[in-house]
Design an enzyme around this catalytic site. Structure first.
Site, PDB file in Angstrom:
ATOM      1  N   HIS A 243       0.811  -1.224   0.000  1.00 57.62           N
ATOM      2  CA  HIS A 243       0.000   0.000   0.000  1.00 57.62           C
ATOM      3  C   HIS A 243       0.841   1.269   0.000  1.00 57.62           C
ATOM      4  CE1 HIS A 243      -3.634  -2.258   0.433  1.00 57.62           C
ATOM      5  NE2 HIS A 243      -3.334  -2.713   1.638  1.00 57.62           N
TER       6      HIS A 243
ATOM      7  N   ASP B 237      -2.924 -10.814  -2.033  1.00 58.55           N
ATOM      8  CA  ASP B 237      -3.427 -10.298  -0.769  1.00 58.55           C
ATOM      9  C   ASP B 237      -4.931 -10.027  -0.895  1.00 58.55           C
ATOM     10  OD1 ASP B 237      -3.925  -8.050   1.324  1.00 58.55           O
ATOM     11  OD2 ASP B 237      -1.848  -8.584   1.733  1.00 58.55           O
TER      12      ASP B 237
ATOM     13  N   HIS C 120      -6.350  -7.449   0.069  1.00 60.03           N
ATOM     14  CA  HIS C 120      -6.479  -6.029  -0.250  1.00 60.03           C
ATOM     15  C   HIS C 120      -5.802  -5.723  -1.591  1.00 60.03           C
ATOM     16  CE1 HIS C 120      -6.724  -6.261   4.182  1.00 60.03           C
ATOM     17  NE2 HIS C 120      -7.552  -5.230   4.090  1.00 60.03           N
TER      18      HIS C 120
ATOM     19  N   ASP D 180      -4.303 -12.759   4.275  1.00 60.30           N
ATOM     20  CA  ASP D 180      -5.519 -12.265   4.903  1.00 60.30           C
ATOM     21  C   ASP D 180      -6.776 -12.639   4.127  1.00 60.30           C
ATOM     22  OD1 ASP D 180      -4.694 -10.599   2.875  1.00 60.30           O
ATOM     23  OD2 ASP D 180      -4.774  -8.749   4.038  1.00 60.30           O
TER      24      ASP D 180
END
Length: 403
Positions: free
Chosen positions: A143, A179, A181, A268
């Site tokens: 990120h 991931d 995200h 995750d």
């Protein structure tokens, strides 16, 4: 030590970036990005015998220099991280430093730069030819943007590794992010660079941070088609996730013809993760890691750098998922029904007062439908996959319906 099965082919020289110093990346008690994730992974991988294999070299990363960080981050941003690191009482929220997601802490610059150093170590070993596979499970900070921290990420080590490969003469790199995200920071850093293909499979931004990563995000004017996003519906399980992966990633990697794959393996996406809404098992995550490794073998002469990322079920999921990743990279995958070493389970019980999983997998039946069976417009995963295929496949000379 648990027995690791041998294979008929020679194992690839593999470097693993690890040092206990990496646990200094610590946002404080109660923060989801618990440094114990790394220590438990290293301890489990060692208990399984992975670190003791003759062709595996565990190397302690150095703190990346400012010049190395500035290959993808601005000098002003690096200077801001240094200031906040030296005096956490003076946050810089305009740059994401000292926020709820990224609390300021003393030594933050050095800790984050050491994680970046792990991915730089991996890239350098591949460039030198002393390793074919490399793992930095402490990395994957996808990120972090050029000018800003975001989503628990200070420096984008994966992007730094990609840039190091490019600067070292690698003509094209594929970045694959699994991931939960969206890998927004890495995508945006290479948004207009035709040498880098970024592929992210993630929970849709309609239900999860950072709210981006839709099929129409395809790259800048000079690099259309090199940003690829599969925004999966909340609740997607192993079967849907793997169907989506195999319907998009192999085709595009094959068409792009990279010389190295850099991957981000945030775990995750697991059904028990406290921050996300996907429904994968450790078994499915292991399959994803194996699939990325096979793509590197097929298209890149094996050259593969794998990083960690998210993953917030610290005891039950992260150490198993990332130990599988290290074992796959080492060419000695651990069978899913392998018992978790008792010495590791005892350590978890003594330190955390918790019973650890008994097996290295979740004991699920892993199955998915191949895309070749046909597109189902009534299926939400299929609609997501088709949106991505229509957006980018023609830009790579691929047919969204038949390739």
């Amino acid at each position: 030590m648990t027995y690791l099965p041998g294979l008929s082919q020679p194992a690839p020289p593999t470097v693993v970036a690890w040092s206990p110093d990496m646990t200094a990346y610590n946002f404080g008690p109660g923060h989801p990005m618990a440094p114990e994730r790394m220590e438990l992974t290293a301890r489990l991988a060692r208990s399984l015998g992975i670190f003791d294999l003759d062709h595996v070299h565990v190397a302690a990363p150095e703190v990346a220099t400012d010049a190395e960080l500035e290959c993808v981050h601005s000098p002003d941003y690096v200077a801001a991280v240094r200031r906040v690191s030296a005096d956490p009482s003076q946050p810089d929220e305009s740059r994401g430093l000292g926020t709820e997601d990224d609390p300021a802490f003393a030594g933050m610059h050095e800790a984050a730069a050491r994680l970046a150093g792990g991915s730089l170590l991996a890239a350098q070993r591949l460039l030198e030819g002393s390793a074919v596979h490399a793992v930095n499970f402490g990395g994957g900070m996808h990120h972090a943007a050029r000018e800003r921290a975001s989503g628990f990420c200070i420096y984008n080590d994966a992007a730094i590794a990609v840039q190091r490969l490019l600067d070292g003469g690698v003509p094209k790199v594929a970045y694959v992010d699994v991931d939960a995200h969206h890998g927004d920071g890495t995508q945006n850093i290479f948004w207009d660079d035709p040498r880098v293909l970024t592929i992210s499979l993630h929970e849709t931004g309609l239900t999860l941070f950072p709210g981006t990563g839709f099929a129409n995000e395809i790259g800048g004017p000079a690099a259309e088609g090199t940003a690829v996003n599969v925004a999966l519906p909340a609740g997607t399980s192993d079967a849907g996730w793997l169907r989506a992966f195999y319907a998009v990633v192999p085709q595009l990697v094959g068409a792009f013809e990279p010389e190295v794959i850099v991957s981000q393996h945030g775990c995750d996406s697991h059904r028990s993760d406290p921050l996300t809404h996907l429904n994968l098992s450790v078994d499915g995550q292991r399959e994803a890691a194996s699939a990325v490794g096979h793509l590197a073998e097929r298209y890149c002469g094996g050259r593969w750098i794998a990083t960690g990322g998210g993953g917030y079920n610290v005891l039950d999921v992260v150490p198993r998922a990332w130990s599988h990743l290290v074992a796959i990279a080492a060419g000695r995958p651990v069978p899913l029904r392998t018992p978790v070493p008792e010495v590791w389970r005892q350590y978890v019980a003594e330190k955390f007062g918790r019973e650890a999983p008994a097996l290295m997998g979740d004991d699920v039946e892993l199955w998915w439908r191949s895309w070749e069976v046909g597109f189902d417009p009534n299926d939400a995963v299929d609609r997501t996959v088709m949106a991505t295929r229509k957006a980018v496949f023609p830009l790579h000379g691929l047919d969204p319906w038949f390739d």
